[in-house]
Scaffold this motif. Structure first.
Motif, PDB file in Angstrom:
ATOM      1  N   ALA A 107       0.831  -1.212   0.000  1.00  0.00           N
ATOM      2  CA  ALA A 107       0.000   0.000   0.000  1.00  0.00           C
ATOM      3  C   ALA A 107       0.862   1.256   0.000  1.00  0.00           C
ATOM      4  N   GLY A 108       2.002   1.206   0.659  1.00  0.00           N
ATOM      5  CA  GLY A 108       2.875   2.365   0.758  1.00  0.00           C
ATOM      6  C   GLY A 108       3.797   2.580  -0.427  1.00  0.00           C
ATOM      7  N   ASN A 109       3.762   1.713  -1.418  1.00  0.00           N
ATOM      8  CA  ASN A 109       4.647   1.836  -2.572  1.00  0.00           C
ATOM      9  C   ASN A 109       3.950   2.639  -3.672  1.00  0.00           C
ATOM     10  N   ALA A 110       3.926   3.943  -3.470  1.00  0.00           N
ATOM     11  CA  ALA A 110       3.210   4.841  -4.388  1.00  0.00           C
ATOM     12  C   ALA A 110       3.788   4.810  -5.795  1.00  0.00           C
ATOM     13  N   VAL A 111       5.103   4.669  -5.926  1.00  0.00           N
ATOM     14  CA  VAL A 111       5.727   4.651  -7.251  1.00  0.00           C
ATOM     15  C   VAL A 111       5.244   3.428  -8.035  1.00  0.00           C
ATOM     16  N   ALA A 112       5.270   2.260  -7.407  1.00  0.00           N
ATOM     17  CA  ALA A 112       4.826   1.039  -8.094  1.00  0.00           C
ATOM     18  C   ALA A 112       3.333   1.101  -8.401  1.00  0.00           C
ATOM     19  N   ARG A 113       2.551   1.585  -7.463  1.00  0.00           N
ATOM     20  CA  ARG A 113       1.104   1.676  -7.698  1.00  0.00           C
ATOM     21  C   ARG A 113       0.805   2.591  -8.876  1.00  0.00           C
ATOM     22  N   ALA A 114       1.526   3.697  -8.976  1.00  0.00           N
ATOM     23  CA  ALA A 114       1.337   4.612 -10.110  1.00  0.00           C
ATOM     24  C   ALA A 114       1.742   3.942 -11.424  1.00  0.00           C
ATOM     25  N   LEU A 115       2.839   3.191 -11.403  1.00  0.00           N
ATOM     26  CA  LEU A 115       3.273   2.461 -12.598  1.00  0.00           C
ATOM     27  C   LEU A 115       2.195   1.479 -13.031  1.00  0.00           C
ATOM     28  N   TYR A 116       1.694   0.686 -12.103  1.00  0.00           N
ATOM     29  CA  TYR A 116       0.681  -0.300 -12.453  1.00  0.00           C
ATOM     30  C   TYR A 116      -0.588   0.379 -12.974  1.00  0.00           C
TER      31      TYR A 116
END
Length: 147
Positions: A107-116
């Motif tokens: 949940a805290g991995n904003a960079v990966a979430r934005a990529l996905y």
């Protein structure tokens, strides 16, 4: 330096674990990578001059695939190579007959979430307190996309 995407079978699980330990605090161990190879998971990598820049691990069942892990060497982060790796593996999975791809992300991995999200993934669930973190535990966000 030009990167080349290809499927590969790791011959050194310790190398993968070491690369991941430089990229994140709670990565897979060499034993987990060895188990992954034994289970028949697929490994996808970006290579430059024969050197591994980043990799992903997937498993496929019938027409569905799951992204189990994706790691970029810290020296190559922020250059769009993670996006390229993700796009290339999505194309490879689709060509192999996969119609949907699932993943989970901290949940805290904003960079990966934005990529996905930028690649068409949508949130479809949450696992409470799933991952260890510095403050105790954090949720896993479940995501999927059609291929």
């Amino acid at each position: 330096m030009s990167s080349v995407y290809r499927a590969f079978l790791p011959d050194d699980a310790a190398q993968l674990a070491e690369l991941e330990s430089r990229a994140c605090a709670h990565g897979w161990s060499a034993a987990q990578y060895q188990d992954s190879v034994r289970c028949g998971h697929q490994f996808h990598g970006l290579f430059a001059a024969g050197r591994l820049q980043g990799f992903a691990v997937t498993q496929s069942v019938l027409d569905e695939a799951e992204l189990l892990n994706i790691v970029m060497d810290p020296q190559w982060q922020g250059q769009g190579l993670g996006k390229r790796l993700l796009r290339e593996l999505i194309a490879a999975l689709a060509a192999a007959g996969a119609r949907r791809l699932f993943l989970e992300v901290r949940a805290g991995n904003a960079v990966a979430r934005a990529l996905y999200s930028s690649q068409g993934f949508i949130e479809n669930g949450r696992r409470k307190n799933y991952y260890p973190c510095a403050d105790g535990r954090e949720d896993a966000i479940l995501m999927e996309t059609d291929l």
